[in-house]
Design a protein around this motif. Sequence first.
Motif, short mmCIF file in Angstrom:
data_model
loop_
_atom_site.label_atom_id
_atom_site.label_comp_id
_atom_site.label_asym_id
_atom_site.label_seq_id
_atom_site.Cartn_x
_atom_site.Cartn_y
_atom_site.Cartn_z
N LEU A 23 9.77 16.34 59.19
CA LEU A 23 11.11 16.17 59.66
C LEU A 23 11.47 14.70 59.82
CD1 LEU A 23 13.72 17.03 61.05
CD2 LEU A 23 12.72 17.35 63.14
N ILE A 36 15.64 20.99 67.06
CA ILE A 36 15.24 21.44 65.71
C ILE A 36 13.67 21.63 65.70
CG2 ILE A 36 14.82 20.55 63.44
CD1 ILE A 36 17.30 18.87 64.09
N LEU A 40 12.27 25.66 64.52
CA LEU A 40 11.47 25.76 63.39
C LEU A 40 10.12 26.33 63.90
CD1 LEU A 40 12.38 22.68 61.25
CD2 LEU A 40 13.28 24.81 61.08
N SER A 61 22.19 15.65 54.11
CA SER A 61 21.09 16.48 54.50
C SER A 61 20.24 16.85 53.27
CB SER A 61 21.52 17.41 55.53
OG SER A 61 21.92 16.68 56.72
N THR A 79 16.35 27.14 55.79
CA THR A 79 17.53 26.69 55.72
C THR A 79 18.37 27.48 56.85
OG1 THR A 79 18.09 28.29 53.55
CG2 THR A 79 17.59 25.86 53.21
N SER A 81 17.35 29.03 59.38
CA SER A 81 17.06 28.72 61.03
C SER A 81 17.94 27.24 61.13
CB SER A 81 15.51 28.30 61.10
OG SER A 81 14.68 29.51 60.78
N LEU A 82 17.92 26.36 60.35
CA LEU A 82 18.79 25.15 60.54
C LEU A 82 20.32 25.49 60.67
CD1 LEU A 82 16.90 22.96 57.85
CD2 LEU A 82 16.89 22.73 60.35
N TRP A 87 23.23 22.92 61.26
CA TRP A 87 22.86 22.11 60.18
C TRP A 87 22.86 22.58 58.83
CZ3 TRP A 87 22.25 16.78 60.82
CH2 TRP A 87 21.90 16.50 61.99
N LEU A 109 12.29 17.32 55.08
CA LEU A 109 13.52 17.60 55.84
C LEU A 109 14.28 16.40 56.18
CD1 LEU A 109 15.77 19.68 56.61
CD2 LEU A 109 14.31 20.05 58.59
N LEU A 111 17.57 14.90 57.78
CA LEU A 111 18.85 15.51 58.37
C LEU A 111 19.34 14.34 58.51
CD1 LEU A 111 17.55 18.40 60.73
CD2 LEU A 111 18.51 18.45 58.49
#
Length: 229
Positions: A23, A36, A40, A61, A79, A81-82, A87, A109, A111
Motif C-alpha cells: 500500500l 484501509i 484489508l 488510483s 477491489t 473491499s476498497l 475507494w 496498491l 491510492l
Amino acid sequence: MKFLSIIILSISLFSCSSTEVHLYTRYLSDSEIKEISKNLDESNFKVVTNTLSFPETINQSTLLYSPFIQGENTLDILTNSLSDLGWAIPNVEALVYGNHWYSKDSVGLFLLPEGVKQKDKIANQDLANNYESRNCDTLVNLRINKDNTYQLSFTNQINEQTDHLKGNWKIRSYPYIELTSFNDFWWFYFEIEQKIEEDKISKIEIIELKPVDTYSFFPNCSFVNGVRV
C-alpha cells in the motif's frame, strides 16, 4: 458435499491470506491508512505500507498485480473491499508499471484521492524530502517535512543565530513555497521548478527550489532533490 465446500472455502481463504498488498500511502492521511489496512487485513490480505513516490504516469488510483497471484477471485475481493470504503479503482494492470515490478503473490496498491495531483504541479506530499544546496559555497541541507515544518542544517558554518533554522512551510501561490521561522521573524521564498537532468548513469527527475531573493544565511543557494528514473 458440505465437507468439500468447507475445503474449497479454506483453500480460497488461504490463497487470499498469502497475498501481500503493498500500500503506497504517500497521499493518504493517517486515519485513511489505518482504515484501509484494517479492512484489508479483515479480508485476509497482508498489508505492507510504504511512502514511496508514485510512478510519474499514474494519475488515478491503480492496482498492479503479479501474474503469480493466487486465487482467481483475489482481485475481486480486494477491489470490493476498497469499494466498501469508497475507494474506486479505475485502473487494474498486470506485471510492471514504470520501475515497479511485482513478483510472487503480491499486488501494488496506489491510492490517489481525486484532484490531489496535477500534471503541471507538484503535490505537497512530493515536496516533502531532503534538499541539498546548489550553486553556492555554503553546504546546507533543507528538510521539508510532511507535517508542514522545515529544518535547515549547515555543514561547515557556525552561526550564533539559530531562530531561522526551524519553522513552517506552505504553498503561498503555486509555484512559490514560503518558509517561515517559528518566531515569525524570518521568511524565505522559493520558486518550485521541475526538470529532467542526465548524467553518465541515467536520467534524474529534479525538484529545485530557487530563491526569490538573496538571503544572507545562504546567499544565492538553491536547493535540489533528485530521483533517478
